[in-house]
Design an enzyme around this catalytic site. Structure first.
Site, PDB file in Angstrom:
ATOM      1  N   HIS A  63       0.888  -1.159   0.000  1.00  0.00           N
ATOM      2  CA  HIS A  63      -0.017  -0.096  -0.045  1.00  0.00           C
ATOM      3  C   HIS A  63       0.969   1.190   0.012  1.00  0.00           C
ATOM      4  O   HIS A  63       1.877   1.080   0.695  1.00  0.00           O
ATOM      5  CB  HIS A  63      -0.881   0.239   1.406  1.00  0.00           C
ATOM      6  CG  HIS A  63      -2.179  -0.601   1.221  1.00  0.00           C
ATOM      7  ND1 HIS A  63      -3.133   0.045   0.678  1.00  0.00           N
ATOM      8  CD2 HIS A  63      -2.555  -1.754   1.829  1.00  0.00           C
ATOM      9  CE1 HIS A  63      -4.188  -1.038   0.843  1.00  0.00           C
ATOM     10  NE2 HIS A  63      -3.781  -1.877   1.553  1.00  0.00           N
ATOM     11  N   TYR A 125      -6.522   4.251   6.819  1.00  0.00           N
ATOM     12  CA  TYR A 125      -6.395   2.722   6.397  1.00  0.00           C
ATOM     13  C   TYR A 125      -5.250   2.312   6.226  1.00  0.00           C
ATOM     14  O   TYR A 125      -5.056   1.091   6.643  1.00  0.00           O
ATOM     15  CB  TYR A 125      -7.701   3.138   5.142  1.00  0.00           C
ATOM     16  CG  TYR A 125      -7.494   1.636   4.262  1.00  0.00           C
ATOM     17  CD1 TYR A 125      -8.428   0.602   4.732  1.00  0.00           C
ATOM     18  CD2 TYR A 125      -6.843   1.388   3.112  1.00  0.00           C
ATOM     19  CE1 TYR A 125      -8.516  -0.704   3.955  1.00  0.00           C
ATOM     20  CE2 TYR A 125      -6.960   0.173   2.588  1.00  0.00           C
ATOM     21  CZ  TYR A 125      -7.658  -0.919   3.035  1.00  0.00           C
ATOM     22  OH  TYR A 125      -7.585  -2.137   2.450  1.00  0.00           O
ATOM     23  N   GLN A 129      -3.589  -0.928   8.791  1.00  0.00           N
ATOM     24  CA  GLN A 129      -3.336  -2.215   7.898  1.00  0.00           C
ATOM     25  C   GLN A 129      -2.606  -3.329   8.722  1.00  0.00           C
ATOM     26  O   GLN A 129      -2.871  -4.613   8.905  1.00  0.00           O
ATOM     27  CB  GLN A 129      -2.553  -2.312   6.608  1.00  0.00           C
ATOM     28  CG  GLN A 129      -3.508  -1.766   5.622  1.00  0.00           C
ATOM     29  CD  GLN A 129      -4.578  -2.415   5.160  1.00  0.00           C
ATOM     30  OE1 GLN A 129      -4.564  -3.577   5.012  1.00  0.00           O
ATOM     31  NE2 GLN A 129      -5.788  -2.062   5.384  1.00  0.00           N
TER      32      GLN A 129
END
Length: 143
Positions: A63, A125, A129
């Site tokens: 990410h 977000y 994780q």
């Protein structure tokens, strides 16, 4: 409108949320590869005048929140980072031959979305994780 960067005749604030996975979703991004990749990603992004603002490496995906100037497309920057990092991994971590092209480390596609009004949500977000992955694994174990 806040602009944190500028080119000769352009002021810009282009941020993207990008996610990609290793080929076949192999769980191989841990240990020395994980520590090595963070540094490599930052160096490669800087070569394309981009800046990784935030990122997270899980065992089976990457990410990142990245700022890319408007004179580069997202596909150019992501393709460059994925391709060159695969070569770096093959040569430095896996001790492959010098001429190895690194074509079999990352899966072919990636996910991208623009970061605008949802910047706070995306930042949270990405940060959560690390706590979310063990929770999801535990749910799979119970089933």
């Amino acid at each position: 409108m806040k602009c944190n960067s500028s080119l000769c005749h352009t002021r810009w604030d282009c941020k993207y949320h990008i996610v990609w996975i290793p080929k076949c979703r192999r769980k191989i991004l841990f240990g020395n590869i994980r520590t090595y990749l963070g540094e490599v990603f930052h160096k490669l992004a800087n070569q394309r005048e981009s800046q990784i603002l935030e990122g997270y490496l899980c065992k089976d995906y990457v990410h990142m929140r990245i700022a890319i100037p408007p004179n580069y497309s997202v596909a150019q920057v992501v393709g460059f980072i994925k391709g060159k990092s695969a070569i770096h991994i093959a040569r430095e971590v896996q001790d492959r031959a010098r001429g190895y092209a690194g074509q079999s480390f990352w899966a072919r596609g990636y996910f991208v979305s623009t970061v605008g009004r949802d910047e706070k949500v995306i930042r949270e977000y990405i940060r959560k994780q690390e706590q979310e992955d063990p929770r999801i694994e535990q749910l799979k174990f119970r089933l």
